[in-house]
Design a protein around this motif. Structure first.
Motif, PDB file in Angstrom:
ATOM      1  N   PRO A  14       0.820  -1.215   0.000  1.00 41.57           N
ATOM      2  CA  PRO A  14       0.000   0.000   0.000  1.00 41.57           C
ATOM      3  C   PRO A  14       0.857   1.269   0.000  1.00 41.57           C
ATOM      4  N   GLU A  15       2.009   1.212   0.653  1.00 38.56           N
ATOM      5  CA  GLU A  15       2.916   2.368   0.677  1.00 38.56           C
ATOM      6  C   GLU A  15       3.436   2.693  -0.717  1.00 38.56           C
ATOM      7  N   GLN A  16       3.795   1.665  -1.471  1.00 37.63           N
ATOM      8  CA  GLN A  16       4.294   1.889  -2.831  1.00 37.63           C
ATOM      9  C   GLN A  16       3.202   2.454  -3.733  1.00 37.63           C
ATOM     10  N   PHE A  17       1.989   1.922  -3.601  1.00 40.48           N
ATOM     11  CA  PHE A  17       0.902   2.419  -4.434  1.00 40.48           C
ATOM     12  C   PHE A  17       0.537   3.838  -4.041  1.00 40.48           C
ATOM     13  N   ALA A  18       0.566   4.135  -2.748  1.00 37.46           N
ATOM     14  CA  ALA A  18       0.297   5.496  -2.281  1.00 37.46           C
ATOM     15  C   ALA A  18       1.308   6.471  -2.867  1.00 37.46           C
ATOM     16  N   ALA A  19       2.565   6.055  -2.955  1.00 39.32           N
ATOM     17  CA  ALA A  19       3.593   6.913  -3.545  1.00 39.32           C
ATOM     18  C   ALA A  19       3.291   7.182  -5.016  1.00 39.32           C
ATOM     19  N   GLU A  20       2.810   6.178  -5.726  1.00 36.22           N
ATOM     20  CA  GLU A  20       2.443   6.374  -7.130  1.00 36.22           C
ATOM     21  C   GLU A  20       1.223   7.282  -7.269  1.00 36.22           C
ATOM     22  N   MET A  21       0.263   7.117  -6.371  1.00 38.77           N
ATOM     23  CA  MET A  21      -0.942   7.960  -6.400  1.00 38.77           C
ATOM     24  C   MET A  21      -0.573   9.410  -6.104  1.00 38.77           C
ATOM     25  N   GLY A  22       0.278   9.604  -5.115  1.00 43.72           N
ATOM     26  CA  GLY A  22       0.740  10.940  -4.778  1.00 43.72           C
ATOM     27  C   GLY A  22      -0.228  11.779  -3.961  1.00 43.72           C
ATOM     28  N   SER A  23      -1.479  11.420  -3.926  1.00 46.48           N
ATOM     29  CA  SER A  23      -2.461  12.272  -3.253  1.00 46.48           C
ATOM     30  C   SER A  23      -3.196  11.553  -2.129  1.00 46.48           C
ATOM     31  N   VAL A  24      -2.727  10.377  -1.769  1.00 46.54           N
ATOM     32  CA  VAL A  24      -3.392   9.597  -0.720  1.00 46.54           C
ATOM     33  C   VAL A  24      -2.330   8.863   0.090  1.00 46.54           C
ATOM     34  N   SER A  25      -2.608   8.672   1.372  1.00 43.46           N
ATOM     35  CA  SER A  25      -1.659   7.992   2.249  1.00 43.46           C
ATOM     36  C   SER A  25      -1.815   6.477   2.141  1.00 43.46           C
ATOM     37  N   ALA A  26      -0.832   5.769   2.675  1.00 47.73           N
ATOM     38  CA  ALA A  26      -0.911   4.307   2.700  1.00 47.73           C
ATOM     39  C   ALA A  26      -2.113   3.857   3.529  1.00 47.73           C
ATOM     40  N   SER A  27      -2.436   4.582   4.597  1.00 52.35           N
ATOM     41  CA  SER A  27      -3.602   4.201   5.393  1.00 52.35           C
ATOM     42  C   SER A  27      -4.887   4.405   4.588  1.00 52.35           C
ATOM     43  N   GLY A  28      -4.909   5.410   3.732  1.00 56.94           N
ATOM     44  CA  GLY A  28      -6.056   5.605   2.842  1.00 56.94           C
ATOM     45  C   GLY A  28      -6.202   4.453   1.866  1.00 56.94           C
ATOM     46  N   ILE A  29      -5.087   3.998   1.325  1.00 56.52           N
ATOM     47  CA  ILE A  29      -5.103   2.843   0.414  1.00 56.52           C
ATOM     48  C   ILE A  29      -5.648   1.624   1.148  1.00 56.52           C
ATOM     49  N   ARG A  30      -5.183   1.400   2.380  1.00 57.50           N
ATOM     50  CA  ARG A  30      -5.663   0.250   3.150  1.00 57.50           C
ATOM     51  C   ARG A  30      -7.168   0.320   3.381  1.00 57.50           C
ATOM     52  N   LYS A  31      -7.703   1.512   3.613  1.00 57.06           N
ATOM     53  CA  LYS A  31      -9.147   1.652   3.805  1.00 57.06           C
ATOM     54  C   LYS A  31      -9.895   1.257   2.543  1.00 57.06           C
ATOM     55  N   TRP A  32      -9.334   1.574   1.382  1.00 60.54           N
ATOM     56  CA  TRP A  32      -9.948   1.126   0.127  1.00 60.54           C
ATOM     57  C   TRP A  32      -9.884  -0.397   0.033  1.00 60.54           C
ATOM     58  N   LEU A  33      -8.726  -0.960   0.395  1.00 64.26           N
ATOM     59  CA  LEU A  33      -8.534  -2.406   0.287  1.00 64.26           C
ATOM     60  C   LEU A  33      -9.517  -3.168   1.163  1.00 64.26           C
ATOM     61  N   TYR A  34      -9.801  -2.646   2.345  1.00 66.00           N
ATOM     62  CA  TYR A  34     -10.685  -3.325   3.295  1.00 66.00           C
ATOM     63  C   TYR A  34     -12.143  -2.895   3.177  1.00 66.00           C
ATOM     64  N   GLY A  35     -12.441  -2.064   2.177  1.00 65.24           N
ATOM     65  CA  GLY A  35     -13.819  -1.653   1.940  1.00 65.24           C
ATOM     66  C   GLY A  35     -14.360  -0.654   2.947  1.00 65.24           C
ATOM     67  N   GLU A  36     -13.467  -0.013   3.699  1.00 69.18           N
ATOM     68  CA  GLU A  36     -13.907   0.973   4.685  1.00 69.18           C
ATOM     69  C   GLU A  36     -14.241   2.318   4.040  1.00 69.18           C
ATOM     70  N   ARG A  37     -13.638   2.567   2.903  1.00 68.01           N
ATOM     71  CA  ARG A  37     -13.896   3.800   2.165  1.00 68.01           C
ATOM     72  C   ARG A  37     -13.857   3.495   0.676  1.00 68.01           C
ATOM     73  N   VAL A  38     -14.442   4.402  -0.089  1.00 69.39           N
ATOM     74  CA  VAL A  38     -14.429   4.303  -1.548  1.00 69.39           C
ATOM     75  C   VAL A  38     -13.684   5.523  -2.077  1.00 69.39           C
ATOM     76  N   PRO A  39     -12.780   5.330  -3.023  1.00 70.19           N
ATOM     77  CA  PRO A  39     -12.062   6.480  -3.589  1.00 70.19           C
ATOM     78  C   PRO A  39     -13.023   7.481  -4.230  1.00 70.19           C
TER      79      PRO A  39
END
Length: 67
Positions: A14-39
């Motif tokens: 998630p940290e690597q993908f967050a770096a590619e996204m540039g506008s979201v944190s790794a914890s934000g990515i994890r929330k997407w992965l676990y269905g807690e939030r939607v981008p």
């Protein structure tokens, strides 16, 4: 394809993908992965671009509707 599957297939954290996204944190990515939030729509477009279209907005929307 789900984002979690994409990250697994590409051996990305998630940290690597967050770096590619540039506008979201790794914890934000994890929330997407676990269905807690939607981008947001702009984030969904960027995810589709970064994944070469393998992860599409519908992958998030349909998952959200199933809950």
């Amino acid at each position: 394809m789900k984002l979690a599957q994409y990250l697994t297939d590409k051996k990305m954290s998630p940290e690597q993908f967050a770096a590619e996204m540039g506008s979201v944190s790794a914890s934000g990515i994890r929330k997407w992965l676990y269905g807690e939030r939607v981008p947001r729509p702009d984030q969904m477009r960027k995810i589709a671009d970064l994944t070469g279209g393998l992860v599409e907005p519908n992958d998030f929307i349909l998952a959200e509707a199933a809950q």
